[in-house]
Design a protein around this motif. Structure first.
Motif, PDB file in Angstrom:
ATOM      1  N   MET A 183      -9.810   0.356   9.820  1.00  0.00           N
ATOM      2  CA  MET A 183      -8.767   0.280   8.807  1.00  0.00           C
ATOM      3  C   MET A 183      -7.664  -0.654   9.303  1.00  0.00           C
ATOM      4  N   ILE A 184      -7.357  -1.646   8.530  1.00  0.00           N
ATOM      5  CA  ILE A 184      -6.303  -2.595   8.887  1.00  0.00           C
ATOM      6  C   ILE A 184      -5.016  -2.185   8.183  1.00  0.00           C
ATOM      7  N   LEU A 185      -3.988  -1.944   8.976  1.00  0.00           N
ATOM      8  CA  LEU A 185      -2.679  -1.594   8.428  1.00  0.00           C
ATOM      9  C   LEU A 185      -1.843  -2.849   8.298  1.00  0.00           C
ATOM     10  N   ARG A 186      -1.161  -2.955   7.202  1.00  0.00           N
ATOM     11  CA  ARG A 186      -0.239  -4.070   7.001  1.00  0.00           C
ATOM     12  C   ARG A 186       1.068  -3.762   7.741  1.00  0.00           C
ATOM     13  N   LEU A 187       1.870  -4.781   7.984  1.00  0.00           N
ATOM     14  CA  LEU A 187       3.094  -4.606   8.766  1.00  0.00           C
ATOM     15  C   LEU A 187       4.011  -3.537   8.175  1.00  0.00           C
ATOM     16  N   TYR A 188       4.177  -3.529   6.853  1.00  0.00           N
ATOM     17  CA  TYR A 188       5.051  -2.524   6.248  1.00  0.00           C
ATOM     18  C   TYR A 188       4.474  -1.118   6.437  1.00  0.00           C
ATOM     19  N   GLN A 189       3.156  -0.985   6.349  1.00  0.00           N
ATOM     20  CA  GLN A 189       2.507   0.310   6.550  1.00  0.00           C
ATOM     21  C   GLN A 189       2.691   0.790   7.990  1.00  0.00           C
ATOM     22  N   ILE A 190       2.639  -0.133   8.930  1.00  0.00           N
ATOM     23  CA  ILE A 190       2.849   0.225  10.338  1.00  0.00           C
ATOM     24  C   ILE A 190       4.250   0.791  10.516  1.00  0.00           C
ATOM     25  N   GLU A 191       5.244   0.079   9.991  1.00  0.00           N
ATOM     26  CA  GLU A 191       6.622   0.552  10.142  1.00  0.00           C
ATOM     27  C   GLU A 191       6.821   1.900   9.455  1.00  0.00           C
ATOM     28  N   SER A 192       6.253   2.075   8.284  1.00  0.00           N
ATOM     29  CA  SER A 192       6.359   3.355   7.573  1.00  0.00           C
ATOM     30  C   SER A 192       5.730   4.487   8.375  1.00  0.00           C
ATOM     31  N   ALA A 193       4.570   4.227   8.984  1.00  0.00           N
ATOM     32  CA  ALA A 193       3.898   5.246   9.794  1.00  0.00           C
ATOM     33  C   ALA A 193       4.725   5.583  11.033  1.00  0.00           C
ATOM     34  N   LEU A 194       5.312   4.581  11.658  1.00  0.00           N
ATOM     35  CA  LEU A 194       6.151   4.818  12.837  1.00  0.00           C
ATOM     36  C   LEU A 194       7.372   5.654  12.474  1.00  0.00           C
ATOM     37  N   LEU A 195       8.029   5.323  11.374  1.00  0.00           N
ATOM     38  CA  LEU A 195       9.206   6.088  10.945  1.00  0.00           C
ATOM     39  C   LEU A 195       8.830   7.526  10.583  1.00  0.00           C
ATOM     40  N   ALA A 196       7.666   7.710   9.968  1.00  0.00           N
ATOM     41  CA  ALA A 196       7.213   9.071   9.640  1.00  0.00           C
ATOM     42  C   ALA A 196       6.944   9.863  10.916  1.00  0.00           C
ATOM     43  N   ARG A 197       6.336   9.232  11.903  1.00  0.00           N
ATOM     44  CA  ARG A 197       6.074   9.904  13.186  1.00  0.00           C
ATOM     45  C   ARG A 197       7.395  10.295  13.851  1.00  0.00           C
ATOM     46  N   LEU A 198       8.355   9.378  13.857  1.00  0.00           N
ATOM     47  CA  LEU A 198       9.662   9.667  14.456  1.00  0.00           C
ATOM     48  C   LEU A 198      10.372  10.798  13.717  1.00  0.00           C
ATOM     49  N   SER A 251      -9.643 -14.955  12.696  1.00  0.00           N
ATOM     50  CA  SER A 251      -9.131 -13.617  13.013  1.00  0.00           C
ATOM     51  C   SER A 251      -8.301 -13.679  14.285  1.00  0.00           C
ATOM     52  N   ALA A 252      -7.132 -13.084  14.238  1.00  0.00           N
ATOM     53  CA  ALA A 252      -6.245 -13.067  15.400  1.00  0.00           C
ATOM     54  C   ALA A 252      -5.833 -11.638  15.709  1.00  0.00           C
ATOM     55  N   ARG A 253      -5.828 -11.319  16.994  1.00  0.00           N
ATOM     56  CA  ARG A 253      -5.288 -10.044  17.454  1.00  0.00           C
ATOM     57  C   ARG A 253      -3.845 -10.276  17.866  1.00  0.00           C
ATOM     58  N   ILE A 254      -2.983  -9.391  17.427  1.00  0.00           N
ATOM     59  CA  ILE A 254      -1.547  -9.528  17.665  1.00  0.00           C
ATOM     60  C   ILE A 254      -1.026  -8.240  18.292  1.00  0.00           C
ATOM     61  N   ALA A 255      -0.148  -8.377  19.271  1.00  0.00           N
ATOM     62  CA  ALA A 255       0.605  -7.232  19.778  1.00  0.00           C
ATOM     63  C   ALA A 255       1.937  -7.258  19.033  1.00  0.00           C
ATOM     64  N   THR A 256       2.064  -6.385  18.055  1.00  0.00           N
ATOM     65  CA  THR A 256       3.279  -6.313  17.251  1.00  0.00           C
ATOM     66  C   THR A 256       4.285  -5.459  18.013  1.00  0.00           C
ATOM     67  N   ALA A 257       5.379  -6.087  18.435  1.00  0.00           N
ATOM     68  CA  ALA A 257       6.355  -5.407  19.295  1.00  0.00           C
ATOM     69  C   ALA A 257       7.507  -4.849  18.458  1.00  0.00           C
ATOM     70  N   TYR A 258       7.771  -3.578  18.698  1.00  0.00           N
ATOM     71  CA  TYR A 258       8.879  -2.879  18.071  1.00  0.00           C
ATOM     72  C   TYR A 258       9.816  -2.364  19.154  1.00  0.00           C
ATOM     73  N   ALA A 259      11.077  -2.290  18.819  1.00  0.00           N
ATOM     74  CA  ALA A 259      12.045  -1.621  19.675  1.00  0.00           C
ATOM     75  C   ALA A 259      12.551  -0.409  18.904  1.00  0.00           C
ATOM     76  N   PHE A 260      12.765   0.668  19.618  1.00  0.00           N
ATOM     77  CA  PHE A 260      13.449   1.816  19.038  1.00  0.00           C
ATOM     78  C   PHE A 260      14.730   1.990  19.832  1.00  0.00           C
ATOM     79  N   SER A 261      15.833   2.045  19.113  1.00  0.00           N
ATOM     80  CA  SER A 261      17.130   2.201  19.765  1.00  0.00           C
ATOM     81  C   SER A 261      17.861   3.406  19.209  1.00  0.00           C
ATOM     82  N   ALA A 262      18.451   4.158  20.116  1.00  0.00           N
ATOM     83  CA  ALA A 262      19.384   5.219  19.738  1.00  0.00           C
ATOM     84  C   ALA A 262      20.764   4.589  19.849  1.00  0.00           C
TER      85      ALA A 262
END
Length: 140
Positions: free
Chosen positions: A1-16, A61-72
């Protein structure tokens, strides 16, 4: 399953949201963080997409390491000792929630170096961690 960038961010926010303290204000990449507003809590968490690093490519096809920062973020001018502890607790809870989490089967997050902890306007403190999400781009 390929997640789009917006779906990734939504999943991360839901997990948090599921793993951090109830009522924690969590913001995404496109959300404005105004901690100096006295009507808001002096502590907030912000997830930020900050880099896309190619790791491999074969044809279209390209593999990407999509980097996120989480800041308090903590407004030190308004924060009580309990708020200051909440900022550290938020950073720790986010790290615990994201380290090694599989956003989809076989796609685990990896903690990586990211933005340094810092201060803005001699008032807003940023405590940060960073991680990558394996992502794929498929050309057409």
């Amino acid at each position: 399953m390929i997640l789009r960038l917006y779906q990734i961010e939504s999943a991360l926010l839901a997990r948090l949201a599921a793993k951090c303290a109830t009522g924690t204000r969590l913001l995404g990449t496109l959300d404005q963080a105004d901690l100096a507003d006295d009507s808001t809590d002096p502590v907030a968490g912000k997830l930020m997409l900050y880099r896309l690093d190619p790791t491999d490519q074969a044809g279209t096809s390209a593999r990407i390491a999509t980097a996120y920062a989480f800041s308090a973020y903590c407004d030190s001018a308004r924060a009580s000792p309990a708020d200051q502890q909440a900022a550290f607790d938020l950073l720790e809870a986010a790290g615990n929630a994201l380290t090694g989490w599989e956003i989809s089967p076989g796609r685990a997050l990896q903690i990586v170096p990211g933005p340094e902890t810092g201060i803005a306007d001699n008032r807003i403190i940023r405590l940060s961690i960073a991680f990558t999400v394996p992502t794929h781009f498929i050309g057409s």
